[in-house]
Every structure is written in structure tokens, then in C-alpha cells.
Design a protein around this motif. Sequence first.
Motif, PDB file in Angstrom:
ATOM      1  N   ASN A   1       0.828  -1.222   0.000  1.00  0.00           N
ATOM      2  CA  ASN A   1       0.000   0.000   0.000  1.00  0.00           C
ATOM      3  C   ASN A   1       0.851   1.255   0.000  1.00  0.00           C
ATOM      4  OD1 ASN A   1      -2.578  -1.330   0.039  1.00  0.00           O
ATOM      5  ND2 ASN A   1      -2.244  -1.774   2.215  1.00  0.00           N
ATOM      6  N   LEU A   2       1.982   1.179  -0.694  1.00  0.00           N
ATOM      7  CA  LEU A   2       2.870   2.328  -0.849  1.00  0.00           C
ATOM      8  C   LEU A   2       2.872   2.770  -2.304  1.00  0.00           C
ATOM      9  CD1 LEU A   2       5.916   0.919   1.187  1.00  0.00           C
ATOM     10  CD2 LEU A   2       4.082   2.408   2.042  1.00  0.00           C
ATOM     11  N   SER A   3       3.274   4.003  -2.531  1.00  0.00           N
ATOM     12  CA  SER A   3       3.450   4.520  -3.892  1.00  0.00           C
ATOM     13  C   SER A   3       4.824   5.178  -3.979  1.00  0.00           C
ATOM     14  CB  SER A   3       2.339   5.514  -4.242  1.00  0.00           C
ATOM     15  OG  SER A   3       2.369   6.627  -3.362  1.00  0.00           O
ATOM     16  N   GLY A   4       5.134   5.775  -5.118  1.00  0.00           N
ATOM     17  CA  GLY A   4       6.465   6.332  -5.333  1.00  0.00           C
ATOM     18  C   GLY A   4       6.920   7.321  -4.282  1.00  0.00           C
ATOM     19  N   LYS A   5       6.006   8.152  -3.782  1.00  0.00           N
ATOM     20  CA  LYS A   5       6.387   9.167  -2.790  1.00  0.00           C
ATOM     21  C   LYS A   5       6.857   8.552  -1.476  1.00  0.00           C
ATOM     22  CE  LYS A   5       1.634   9.741  -1.073  1.00  0.00           C
ATOM     23  NZ  LYS A   5       1.881   8.940   0.151  1.00  0.00           N
ATOM     24  N   ASP A   6       6.478   7.300  -1.235  1.00  0.00           N
ATOM     25  CA  ASP A   6       6.847   6.632   0.016  1.00  0.00           C
ATOM     26  C   ASP A   6       8.210   5.946  -0.056  1.00  0.00           C
ATOM     27  OD1 ASP A   6       4.246   7.119   1.299  1.00  0.00           O
ATOM     28  OD2 ASP A   6       3.485   5.683  -0.189  1.00  0.00           O
ATOM     29  N   CYS A   7       8.768   5.868  -1.250  1.00  0.00           N
ATOM     30  CA  CYS A   7       9.998   5.101  -1.455  1.00  0.00           C
ATOM     31  C   CYS A   7      11.235   5.980  -1.372  1.00  0.00           C
ATOM     32  CB  CYS A   7       9.975   4.408  -2.822  1.00  0.00           C
ATOM     33  SG  CYS A   7       8.607   3.267  -3.067  1.00  0.00           S
ATOM     34  N   ALA A   8      12.336   5.373  -0.921  1.00  0.00           N
ATOM     35  CA  ALA A   8      13.637   6.034  -1.045  1.00  0.00           C
ATOM     36  C   ALA A   8      13.934   6.186  -2.534  1.00  0.00           C
ATOM     37  CB  ALA A   8      14.720   5.187  -0.376  1.00  0.00           C
TER      38      ALA A   8
ATOM     39  N   TYR B   1      21.695  10.155  -2.857  1.00  0.00           N
ATOM     40  CA  TYR B   1      20.337  10.156  -2.315  1.00  0.00           C
ATOM     41  C   TYR B   1      19.568  11.335  -2.913  1.00  0.00           C
ATOM     42  CZ  TYR B   1      22.285   7.047   1.275  1.00  0.00           C
ATOM     43  OH  TYR B   1      22.901   6.019   1.934  1.00  0.00           O
ATOM     44  N   LEU B   2      18.396  11.053  -3.476  1.00  0.00           N
ATOM     45  CA  LEU B   2      17.583  12.084  -4.105  1.00  0.00           C
ATOM     46  C   LEU B   2      16.423  12.524  -3.226  1.00  0.00           C
ATOM     47  CD1 LEU B   2      17.548  10.714  -7.763  1.00  0.00           C
ATOM     48  CD2 LEU B   2      19.251  12.141  -6.616  1.00  0.00           C
ATOM     49  N   ASN B   3      16.245  11.872  -2.071  1.00  0.00           N
ATOM     50  CA  ASN B   3      15.266  12.304  -1.074  1.00  0.00           C
ATOM     51  C   ASN B   3      15.718  11.771   0.280  1.00  0.00           C
ATOM     52  OD1 ASN B   3      14.625   9.598  -1.171  1.00  0.00           O
ATOM     53  ND2 ASN B   3      12.449   9.877  -1.608  1.00  0.00           N
ATOM     54  N   ASP B   4      14.937  11.985   1.289  1.00  0.00           N
ATOM     55  CA  ASP B   4      15.255  11.465   2.610  1.00  0.00           C
ATOM     56  C   ASP B   4      14.983   9.956   2.600  1.00  0.00           C
ATOM     57  OD1 ASP B   4      15.590  10.817   5.246  1.00  0.00           O
ATOM     58  OD2 ASP B   4      13.974  12.094   6.018  1.00  0.00           O
ATOM     59  N   THR B   5      16.021   9.153   2.718  1.00  0.00           N
ATOM     60  CA  THR B   5      15.877   7.700   2.576  1.00  0.00           C
ATOM     61  C   THR B   5      15.612   6.984   3.898  1.00  0.00           C
ATOM     62  OG1 THR B   5      18.255   7.317   2.820  1.00  0.00           O
ATOM     63  CG2 THR B   5      17.424   7.746   0.580  1.00  0.00           C
ATOM     64  N   ALA B   6      15.623   7.690   5.006  1.00  0.00           N
ATOM     65  CA  ALA B   6      15.474   7.033   6.311  1.00  0.00           C
ATOM     66  C   ALA B   6      14.086   6.440   6.497  1.00  0.00           C
ATOM     67  CB  ALA B   6      15.770   8.031   7.435  1.00  0.00           C
ATOM     68  N   GLY B   7      14.026   5.241   7.068  1.00  0.00           N
ATOM     69  CA  GLY B   7      12.751   4.627   7.442  1.00  0.00           C
ATOM     70  C   GLY B   7      11.889   4.184   6.281  1.00  0.00           C
ATOM     71  N   ARG B   8      12.471   3.989   5.115  1.00  0.00           N
ATOM     72  CA  ARG B   8      11.685   3.617   3.934  1.00  0.00           C
ATOM     73  C   ARG B   8      11.569   2.093   3.804  1.00  0.00           C
ATOM     74  NH1 ARG B   8       9.622   8.455   1.476  1.00  0.00           N
ATOM     75  NH2 ARG B   8      11.156  10.095   1.879  1.00  0.00           N
ATOM     76  N   ARG B   9      10.523   1.645   3.093  1.00  0.00           N
ATOM     77  CA  ARG B   9      10.308   0.214   2.873  1.00  0.00           C
ATOM     78  C   ARG B   9      10.429  -0.183   1.407  1.00  0.00           C
ATOM     79  NH1 ARG B   9       5.173  -2.262   5.448  1.00  0.00           N
ATOM     80  NH2 ARG B   9       6.571  -4.066   5.596  1.00  0.00           N
ATOM     81  N   CYS B  10      10.634   0.788   0.530  1.00  0.00           N
ATOM     82  CA  CYS B  10      10.790   0.514  -0.900  1.00  0.00           C
ATOM     83  C   CYS B  10      11.763   1.517  -1.496  1.00  0.00           C
ATOM     84  CB  CYS B  10       9.445   0.573  -1.630  1.00  0.00           C
ATOM     85  SG  CYS B  10       8.540   2.132  -1.426  1.00  0.00           S
ATOM     86  N   THR B  11      12.260   1.198  -2.687  1.00  0.00           N
ATOM     87  CA  THR B  11      13.256   2.039  -3.350  1.00  0.00           C
ATOM     88  C   THR B  11      12.871   2.281  -4.796  1.00  0.00           C
ATOM     89  OG1 THR B  11      15.031   1.094  -2.003  1.00  0.00           O
ATOM     90  CG2 THR B  11      15.696   2.251  -3.999  1.00  0.00           C
ATOM     91  N   ILE B  12      13.080   3.516  -5.253  1.00  0.00           N
ATOM     92  CA  ILE B  12      13.090   3.842  -6.675  1.00  0.00           C
ATOM     93  C   ILE B  12      14.536   4.158  -7.030  1.00  0.00           C
ATOM     94  CG2 ILE B  12      12.478   5.572  -8.396  1.00  0.00           C
ATOM     95  CD1 ILE B  12       9.797   5.893  -7.008  1.00  0.00           C
ATOM     96  N   GLY B  13      15.109   3.345  -7.911  1.00  0.00           N
ATOM     97  CA  GLY B  13      16.477   3.577  -8.336  1.00  0.00           C
ATOM     98  C   GLY B  13      16.523   4.139  -9.744  1.00  0.00           C
ATOM     99  N   HIS B  14      17.384   5.143  -9.966  1.00  0.00           N
ATOM    100  CA  HIS B  14      17.618   5.668 -11.319  1.00  0.00           C
ATOM    101  C   HIS B  14      18.714   4.812 -11.942  1.00  0.00           C
ATOM    102  CE1 HIS B  14      15.290   9.539 -11.226  1.00  0.00           C
ATOM    103  NE2 HIS B  14      15.292   9.207  -9.931  1.00  0.00           N
TER     104      HIS B  14
END
Length: 298
Positions: free
Chosen positions: A228-235, A251-264
Motif C-alpha cells: 500500500n505504498l506509492s512512489g512518494k513513500d519510497c527512497a 540520495y535524491l530524497n530522505d531515505t530514512a525509514g523507507r520500505r521501498c526504493t526507486i532507483g535511477h
Amino acid sequence: MFNTCTKKKIGGATFTAKQEITLQAKSGEWKTDDSLMLNSAWGEAKGLRAARKTECISGAACGAGSAWSGAQAIAVGKTLYGGTTHKWKAGQNTEGFQTKTTVTITGAGQILLYPASFQPPGKMTIRCDKIASGSSIGCVFPSFAPTLMLPLENHGQVNVAWSMQSLTDHWGWEGKGSPLTREMDETVIKANRGKVCDSAWKADPTDPEDSCDEFPFAATNQSGAQLNLSGKDCAQIRPDTPVGGRWTVSYLNDTAGRRCTIGHVPNKENGSVGGSLSTFYQNQRVLNDEKFWLAVGV
């Protein structure tokens, strides 16, 4: 051994039985390697002979096989060696079954009352299927969770390695985090990918090959979308081209405490990891909801 008239014990023997089962992930055939050693014998336990067979005891998954021909003579300190070959009958798309091995000991002038039988530890189940790969049938031990081994050679693999170590669940990291489980429904996989790689991901205008590489993989039940996560919720990270053989990550956003990743990740290298996952699923016959682990660069 007992005298059937007096009910007195008149002899006995001890044996050590060993068995190794080898499954074939790309065929319906599986084999056993067997040995039986006579450790000791006393009293009327004389002229001993041993027969041994293995069979499937759940349904009609396979036929029985004898480890050696008939009953073979065995003496103290001697070991009999042999094996059996079995073929899954493929009556269903997928079938789990157990095996039983029976050892029959006879002696000169004696009547056997109770043959000895045993099963693998924990009554281990064999599972065969013809759906994990479109071109073959094969068998595995479903209680064993296989490991997808990836090198650390491209940006997509670095994205996986960083995510395993840095996300709160440590997805796929055996001994540290939670296993991944396969999602086989292509409609669900497509929806997973679209929900994570949404408008939160913006292509790098300086990199025409930039692509959205999500982790956990869209083809798992741990995809951000299924959490139930979307892109805004991901590192959101960018693995950088290594300098002096050492990879770094921006790091392109605050990556702390995340459960998913969007990698470039360059599109070709994104596809490389996806291809490795698909091949792994087929070769290891990982079915829907079944567990697996990851290891990168080891």
C-alpha cells in the motif's frame, strides 16, 4: 529376533542406513543414493540378506524402485550400496508427495515379521510441477528457500544491494531481514510497477537511458504497491558510476525509514536484473507466494 514358541529373544542385529535424494529441477526425474551397513549381529542372526526399496506414499506420484537386485547377502562390517531412479508421473500441474524406504532383512531359517521403514527427516515433501517453466517439468524441496545470486557489476545490482541493506525490512537479506515471495500474476505485476514508478519518479534529463528500477521487485508480494505504498513513500537513489572500482550512491530524497526504493538505473541494466530474476524463478521452480533470498556480490 524371537522364538515364536517360547517368545524369548534369540538374536539381533544393528544396521546403519543412509540415503541421499537428488532432484532434477528441469526434469521430472529424481534419484536416491543408498547404503546399508551391518554394524553387529548376535545369536541366531546368521546368514542375513537385505532388500531395500523406495516408493512414493502420497497418491501415485511415482513408482517404487529397488536399491539393488533382490535380497543381497550382508555380513558384519559390510556395506551394501545402490540407488533408485523415479519419474514423476505428472498427473497434475503441481503435486507434493513424500517418500518411504523399506528395508527387509531375512536370515537362514527365519521368518520376517516386521520390515523396517523410514522417511526423510520431518517427513520432507518433494514438490514437482509443470507450471514454473513453460518448457519443462521439475522437482524441488519446497521447504528450502533458494537464493538468487547477483554479481555487483552494474547499476541495477547496486540498487538491489543498497536496498537490501538500507530499507527497514532488509528484504531478501537472509539472517538480517525478511524473505521475498513470488508474485506470478502478470496483471498484478504490471499494476505494482505502475504504482511505484508513478509521478514521483522524474527521469534524469542528462541521462537518456534513465529508467525507474523499483525494489522490492514488482514480481514479488513485497512490492511497494502490495504494501500500500506509492512512489512518494519510497527512497529515491541514483547508483553512480564507480570510480576506482568503488560504487557510490546519491540520495535524491530522505531515505530514512523507507520500505521501498526507486532507483535511477540505465534501462538495459534495469532489464538485466529483471532477466536474472525471471531465469531464477524458472530454474529454481519458485511458484506463487514461495520464499526466496538474495545475495549480491558474494
